[in-house]
Design a protein around this motif. Structure first.
Motif, PDB file in Angstrom:
ATOM      1  N   CYS A 130       0.829  -1.190  -0.022  1.00  0.00           N
ATOM      2  CA  CYS A 130      -0.085   0.224   0.078  1.00  0.00           C
ATOM      3  C   CYS A 130       1.192   1.343  -0.044  1.00  0.00           C
ATOM      4  O   CYS A 130       1.234   1.794   0.911  1.00  0.00           O
ATOM      5  CB  CYS A 130      -0.872   0.039   1.249  1.00  0.00           C
ATOM      6  SG  CYS A 130      -1.728   1.887   1.589  1.00  0.00           S
ATOM      7  N   ALA A 131       1.158   1.928  -1.357  1.00  0.00           N
ATOM      8  CA  ALA A 131       1.583   3.459  -1.215  1.00  0.00           C
ATOM      9  C   ALA A 131       1.213   4.610  -1.161  1.00  0.00           C
ATOM     10  O   ALA A 131      -0.105   4.549  -2.183  1.00  0.00           O
ATOM     11  CB  ALA A 131       2.604   3.454  -2.983  1.00  0.00           C
ATOM     12  N   ALA A 132       1.216   4.969  -0.764  1.00  0.00           N
ATOM     13  CA  ALA A 132       0.612   6.446  -0.431  1.00  0.00           C
ATOM     14  C   ALA A 132       1.406   7.641  -1.304  1.00  0.00           C
ATOM     15  O   ALA A 132       2.725   7.819  -1.090  1.00  0.00           O
ATOM     16  CB  ALA A 132       0.429   7.288   1.250  1.00  0.00           C
ATOM     17  N   SER A 133       0.814   8.365  -1.481  1.00  0.00           N
ATOM     18  CA  SER A 133       1.733   9.384  -2.712  1.00  0.00           C
ATOM     19  C   SER A 133       0.296  10.674  -2.547  1.00  0.00           C
ATOM     20  O   SER A 133      -0.186  10.676  -2.138  1.00  0.00           O
ATOM     21  CB  SER A 133       1.444   8.761  -3.515  1.00  0.00           C
ATOM     22  OG  SER A 133       0.089   9.097  -4.598  1.00  0.00           O
TER      23      SER A 133
ATOM     24  N   ASP B 109       8.092   0.503   5.348  1.00  0.00           N
ATOM     25  CA  ASP B 109       9.194   1.449   4.980  1.00  0.00           C
ATOM     26  C   ASP B 109       8.517   3.388   4.858  1.00  0.00           C
ATOM     27  O   ASP B 109       8.376   3.429   3.318  1.00  0.00           O
ATOM     28  CB  ASP B 109       9.247   1.335   3.448  1.00  0.00           C
ATOM     29  CG  ASP B 109      10.846   2.138   3.054  1.00  0.00           C
ATOM     30  OD1 ASP B 109      10.613   2.614   3.700  1.00  0.00           O
ATOM     31  OD2 ASP B 109      11.321   0.591   2.619  1.00  0.00           O
ATOM     32  N   ASN B 110       9.340   4.340   5.934  1.00  0.00           N
ATOM     33  CA  ASN B 110       8.238   5.301   5.648  1.00  0.00           C
ATOM     34  C   ASN B 110       9.195   5.622   5.254  1.00  0.00           C
ATOM     35  O   ASN B 110       8.832   7.084   4.736  1.00  0.00           O
ATOM     36  CB  ASN B 110       8.862   6.073   7.055  1.00  0.00           C
ATOM     37  CG  ASN B 110       7.768   5.161   8.046  1.00  0.00           C
ATOM     38  OD1 ASN B 110       7.359   4.904   8.035  1.00  0.00           O
ATOM     39  ND2 ASN B 110       9.236   5.210   9.844  1.00  0.00           N
ATOM     40  N   THR B 111      10.262   5.286   4.465  1.00  0.00           N
ATOM     41  CA  THR B 111      11.562   6.319   3.254  1.00  0.00           C
ATOM     42  C   THR B 111      10.600   6.230   1.804  1.00  0.00           C
ATOM     43  O   THR B 111      10.559   6.942   0.919  1.00  0.00           O
ATOM     44  CB  THR B 111      13.016   6.178   3.092  1.00  0.00           C
ATOM     45  OG1 THR B 111      12.789   4.369   1.656  1.00  0.00           O
ATOM     46  CG2 THR B 111      13.241   5.515   4.088  1.00  0.00           C
ATOM     47  N   LYS B 112      10.007   5.328   1.916  1.00  0.00           N
ATOM     48  CA  LYS B 112       8.518   5.486   0.832  1.00  0.00           C
ATOM     49  C   LYS B 112       6.872   5.160   0.879  1.00  0.00           C
ATOM     50  O   LYS B 112       6.715   5.245  -0.041  1.00  0.00           O
ATOM     51  CB  LYS B 112       9.056   3.840   0.118  1.00  0.00           C
ATOM     52  CG  LYS B 112      10.276   3.532  -0.350  1.00  0.00           C
ATOM     53  CD  LYS B 112      10.740   2.183  -0.491  1.00  0.00           C
ATOM     54  CE  LYS B 112      11.472   1.759  -1.422  1.00  0.00           C
ATOM     55  NZ  LYS B 112      12.056   0.117  -2.086  1.00  0.00           N
TER      56      LYS B 112
ATOM     57  N   GLY C 222       6.579   1.888  14.955  1.00  0.00           N
ATOM     58  CA  GLY C 222       6.604   0.404  14.346  1.00  0.00           C
ATOM     59  C   GLY C 222       6.037  -1.160  15.508  1.00  0.00           C
ATOM     60  O   GLY C 222       6.048  -1.940  15.267  1.00  0.00           O
ATOM     61  N   SER C 223       5.038  -0.237  16.566  1.00  0.00           N
ATOM     62  CA  SER C 223       4.767  -1.403  17.190  1.00  0.00           C
ATOM     63  C   SER C 223       3.218  -1.854  16.372  1.00  0.00           C
ATOM     64  O   SER C 223       3.075  -1.233  15.674  1.00  0.00           O
ATOM     65  CB  SER C 223       3.422  -0.577  18.238  1.00  0.00           C
ATOM     66  OG  SER C 223       5.046  -0.121  19.270  1.00  0.00           O
TER      67      SER C 223
END
Length: 120
Positions: free
Chosen positions: A22-25, A72-75, A55-56
């Motif tokens: 699931c990617a947010a943009s 993945d917070n960078t993505k 991350g819990s």
């Protein structure tokens, strides 16, 4: 505007594995909690797994030990690794993400849903 795009669903035999993404943009300034829900035919939507900004994680009992939620917070992307799948896992899976966007407040956004079908 914020968009959530899901991918990774499909048809798999019992005992198999799938990974959902699931990617947010868009206007994503910060992401709080992220979660996966599912809805089987004739049933209410249920929360499957949740991951906090730190991350819990939390899972419903029926998927503990089989599903793993991660992010993945960078993505700006969340994943659901599903293993040892069972026919009762068959459902449309939705991601939900709590995002601080251009309107300067946190609100929940939903993905379009992806079908997961587990054959026996």
């Amino acid at each position: 505007q914020v968009q959530l795009v899901e991918s990774g669903g499909g048809l798999v035999q019992a005992g198999g594995s799938l990974r959902l993404s699931c990617a947010a943009s868009g206007s994503v300034f910060s992401i709080n909690y992220m979660g996966w829900y599912r809805q089987a035919p004739g049933k209410q939507r249920e929360l499957v797994a949740l991951i906090s900004s730190r991350g819990s994680t939390n899972y419903i009992d029926s998927v503990k030990g089989r599903f793993t939620i991660s992010r993945d917070n960078t993505k700006n992307t969340m994943y659901l690794q599903m293993t040892s799948l069972k026919p009762e896992d068959t459902a449309v899976y939705y991601c939900s993400v709590n995002i601080f966007g251009e309107d300067s407040r946190f609100q929940d956004y939903w993905g379009q849903g992806t079908q997961v079908t587990v054959s026996s």
